[in-house]
Design a protein around this motif. Structure first.
Motif, PDB file in Angstrom:
ATOM      1  N   LYS A   1       0.880  -1.168   0.000  1.00  0.00           N
ATOM      2  CA  LYS A   1       0.000   0.000   0.000  1.00  0.00           C
ATOM      3  C   LYS A   1       0.914   1.214   0.000  1.00  0.00           C
ATOM      4  O   LYS A   1       0.910   2.043   0.924  1.00  0.00           O
TER       5      LYS A   1
ATOM      6  N   GLN B   1      -6.524   1.893   3.629  1.00  0.00           N
ATOM      7  CA  GLN B   1      -5.965   0.845   4.472  1.00  0.00           C
ATOM      8  C   GLN B   1      -5.780  -0.478   3.734  1.00  0.00           C
ATOM      9  O   GLN B   1      -4.785  -1.170   3.932  1.00  0.00           O
ATOM     10  N   GLU B   2      -6.713  -0.847   2.887  1.00  0.00           N
ATOM     11  CA  GLU B   2      -6.649  -2.118   2.162  1.00  0.00           C
ATOM     12  C   GLU B   2      -5.955  -1.932   0.813  1.00  0.00           C
ATOM     13  O   GLU B   2      -6.096  -0.888   0.176  1.00  0.00           O
TER      14      GLU B   2
ATOM     15  N   ASP C   1       1.241   4.621   8.957  1.00  0.00           N
ATOM     16  CA  ASP C   1      -0.029   4.121   9.484  1.00  0.00           C
ATOM     17  C   ASP C   1      -0.654   3.145   8.486  1.00  0.00           C
ATOM     18  O   ASP C   1      -1.659   3.424   7.836  1.00  0.00           O
ATOM     19  N   SER C   2      -0.009   1.986   8.340  1.00  0.00           N
ATOM     20  CA  SER C   2      -0.461   0.985   7.376  1.00  0.00           C
ATOM     21  C   SER C   2       0.004  -0.391   7.827  1.00  0.00           C
ATOM     22  O   SER C   2       1.063  -0.528   8.451  1.00  0.00           O
ATOM     23  N   ASN C   3      -0.776  -1.403   7.507  1.00  0.00           N
ATOM     24  CA  ASN C   3      -0.364  -2.775   7.791  1.00  0.00           C
ATOM     25  C   ASN C   3       0.679  -3.273   6.798  1.00  0.00           C
ATOM     26  O   ASN C   3       1.285  -4.322   7.021  1.00  0.00           O
ATOM     27  N   TYR C   4       0.842  -2.526   5.719  1.00  0.00           N
ATOM     28  CA  TYR C   4       1.798  -2.917   4.686  1.00  0.00           C
ATOM     29  C   TYR C   4       3.101  -2.141   4.832  1.00  0.00           C
ATOM     30  O   TYR C   4       3.134  -1.075   5.450  1.00  0.00           O
TER      31      TYR C   4
ATOM     32  N   LYS D   1       6.096  -6.253   7.535  1.00  0.00           N
ATOM     33  CA  LYS D   1       4.696  -6.324   7.968  1.00  0.00           C
ATOM     34  C   LYS D   1       3.889  -7.207   7.003  1.00  0.00           C
ATOM     35  O   LYS D   1       4.364  -8.264   6.599  1.00  0.00           O
ATOM     36  N   ASP D   2       2.708  -6.781   6.599  1.00  0.00           N
ATOM     37  CA  ASP D   2       1.878  -7.616   5.725  1.00  0.00           C
ATOM     38  C   ASP D   2       2.400  -7.682   4.296  1.00  0.00           C
ATOM     39  O   ASP D   2       1.806  -8.367   3.456  1.00  0.00           O
ATOM     40  N   SER D   3       3.476  -6.979   4.011  1.00  0.00           N
ATOM     41  CA  SER D   3       4.100  -7.079   2.694  1.00  0.00           C
ATOM     42  C   SER D   3       5.051  -8.275   2.609  1.00  0.00           C
ATOM     43  O   SER D   3       5.647  -8.518   1.566  1.00  0.00           O
TER      44      SER D   3
END
Length: 591
Positions: free
Chosen positions: A298, A427-428, A452-455, A501-503
């Motif tokens: 993201k 966010q997604e 500020d991201s999960n990625y 992270k989610d990446s």
């Protein structure tokens, strides 16, 4: 000057020699790859004349169609677990032969591939375009240039980074040599995404094969048609250098096929979503194989107020719209300084409104189709969520002449403002041609928003001051950063690529990606063998002397003490202990 001029002359001469050497052509044979059934519609299956509505359920066949037109392309088998394991067995046999080849032979394989790619760019791009819906320009940028750069880097530096690397051996082992060796792991498995079907096959294949491995690649069910054709190119090049059959395999199927692959190989490389990546990790835990996960992103695109708006706006549009926004490292969150926010938005709106999407091989269009079935509906749901929470669409591109059966495969490029982080769009991972633009006031705020991201895959930072851009980028928690550019990192194939992270984790590309295909082995041996051999000092020979610990204590201080005088004193104690008779703790024991 009298001292330096010979060095200058020698350096100039060496440079000229290198230039002349580069001009000497390599003897690279051409390969013939049958493509008669690929671009000639008359040779397609009879269903080709019908619009194909893909089935939602998994069957024993992978049905293939053109996203841009919904034209039927044919089908491939969905391999069962036992069939997958047999492919891996054959690849393992081939790898044992290939592992003994020279780097010269491996480089020739790369040159043959490079020659074919350069001479058949249009064919490769058309196949990619038909199977994914992307334009020819997008295919050239993402498929051809990236792959050619990867091959060029391996030809230039690959052998260098796979040769044994000597390391320092430290103070206590000064009589030794220490090195790291890089051996092939065996069979590498890869499950790759559909968005760049040519490069996503070649990228792991090139690193695996050049480092002496075989590889089995499961292509996406959304890009099986192109993947199976690209395998023909690889097989022809392997045959030209006398490589064993089955060294590179491309398999087709669904989840069951991928699970069987994970449980059969020596390493897994996965390119796809976080959800599937976690399932692969769980499956890989059964056999404890290493895993490299590239799980999308993201990416933040930060624009400071001291930039040329028209210049950066063009880069922003390319970052968001390349391949219809279907990029793991695509620009998905735009943060623009409040002082230039209005002018930047106006400029990107002007650009995006000039963009027309349509079937790339039917007419002249700037942007192609959305590859995955029903993905347009998900993109629209993200937009609707943002609109419901106060966002506003300020600009959209247009859609050209599309057949009735393919309307749902398109999504016009869209610019949205008044966005915030409560919206799913921020966010997604969208994976589509949407530009959400948010303003910021200070560099600290931009850093906070970007993090500020999960990625955490990549970022791009633009400023008239490179120092300022570097300072912002250094604070962003991601694996890839571009200063005053976007995603240029990937064209520097000496660099590792991957995120946090989610990446995902692990890296492909560069030295790190190449060596990740290897068993990394540490080797230590005597430097002056057989003159100086390892010998256990008397005080710690079995049975242990009473002075054993005192000897070790003095030895540690002699080697690592910070005060020179203390180290010399400890060295004297070491020598004194070595000269004493070996009195063990058990020597005073009486029967």
């Amino acid at each position: 000057m009298a001292f330096w001029w010979p060095l200058v002359v020698i350096g100039f001469a060496v440079g000229i020699c290198k230039l002349l050497f580069m001009l000497i052509p390599y003897n690279v044979p051409s390969i013939d790859v049958d493509a008669s059934d690929i671009l000639d519609d008359g040779n397609q299956a009879k269903e080709n004349s019908f619009i194909y509505i893909p089935s939602r359920r998994q069957t024993d066949k992978v049905q293939c169609y053109e996203p841009a037109t919904m034209k039927y392309l044919g089908y491939f088998p969905a391999l069962k677990p036992d069939e997958v394991k047999e492919r891996v067995v054959q690849a393992r046999k081939a790898q044992k032969v290939w592992a003994k080849t020279s780097f010269k032979q491996r480089r020739q394989f790369l040159r043959i591939l490079l020659k074919y790619i350069v001479e058949h760019q249009k064919l490769i791009c058309e196949v990619s375009s038909r199977d994914t819906g992307k334009t020819m320009v997008d295919a050239s940028l993402g498929e051809i240039m990236t792959t050619c750069e990867k091959i060029h880097w391996l030809l230039s530096e690959g052998e260098k980074w796979l040769k044994p690397e000597y390391r320092s051996c430290g103070r206590s082992m000064i009589h030794k040599t220490a090195k790291v060796e890089f051996h092939p792991l065996g069979v590498v498995g890869a499950i790759v995404s559909w968005n760049y079907p040519f490069h996503n096959i070649f990228n792991p294949m090139l690193a695996a094969v050049f480092s002496g491995n075989s590889i089995v690649i499961k292509v996406s069910e959304n890009a099986s048609w192109s993947g199976c054709f690209y395998l023909r190119i690889i097989q022809a090049a392997l045959s030209a250098v006398g490589a064993p059959e089955n060294l590179v395999e491309v398999i087709t199927g669904f989840a069951e096929t991928g699970e069987a692959l994970v449980s059969s190989v020596d390493k897994m490389i996965f390119v796809g979503s976080p959800g599937v990546g976690k399932m692969i990790m769980r499956k890989a835990a059964d056999t404890l194989i290493p895993v490299t996960l590239e799980l999308g992103g993201k990416d933040a695109f930060i624009v400071c107020e001291d930039i040329d708006v028209s210049h950066v706006a063009q880069i922003a549009a390319r970052g968001a719209l390349q391949s219809s926004g279907q990029n793991c490292a695509g620009a998905e969150r735009f943060y623009v300084h409040k002082d230039i926010y209005s002018s930047f938005v106006a400029e990107v709106v002007r650009i995006v409104k000039s963009v027309t999407a349509g079937p790339p091989l039917v007419g002249k269009y700037d942007m192609g189709a959305i590859c995955m079935q029903e993905h347009s509906e998900r993109l629209q749901s993200l937009v609707n969520d943002a609109l419901d929470k106060g966002a506003e669409i300020v600009g959209r591109g247009s859609v050209g002449n599309i057949g009735e059966g393919a309307v749902d495969q398109y999504f016009p490029p869209t610019i949205i403002v008044n966005v915030n982080h409560s919206m799913k769009l921020m966010q997604e991972e969208a994976f589509g041609p949407i530009m959400p633009i948010m303003k910021f006031s200070t560099d600290e705020e931009a850093v906070t928003l970007a993090n500020d991201s999960n990625y955490g895959l990549g970022c791009a930072v633009f400023s008239g001051s490179q120092r300022r851009a570097r300072e912002i980028a250094s604070q962003l928690h991601c694996g890839v950063a571009a200063i005053n550019d976007f995603a240029s990192n990937y064209m520097c194939q000496s660099l590792p690529f991957g995120g946090v992270k989610d990446s995902g984790f692990g890296r492909f590309g560069g030295v790190e990606g190449l060596r990740a295909c290897c068993l990394v082995k540490s080797v230590v041996e005597d430097r002056f063998w057989p003159l100086i051999k390892t010998k256990i000092p008397k005080p710690i020979q079995y049975p242990i002397s009473e002075s054993g610990f005192e000897f070790q204590e003095s030895l540690v201080e002699a080697l690592y003490g910070l005060n020179v005088l203390d180290r010399l004193r400890a060295l004297v104690d070491v020598l004194k202990t070595l000269s004493e008779p070996n009195t063990s703790k058990n020597s005073k024991r009486t029967d």
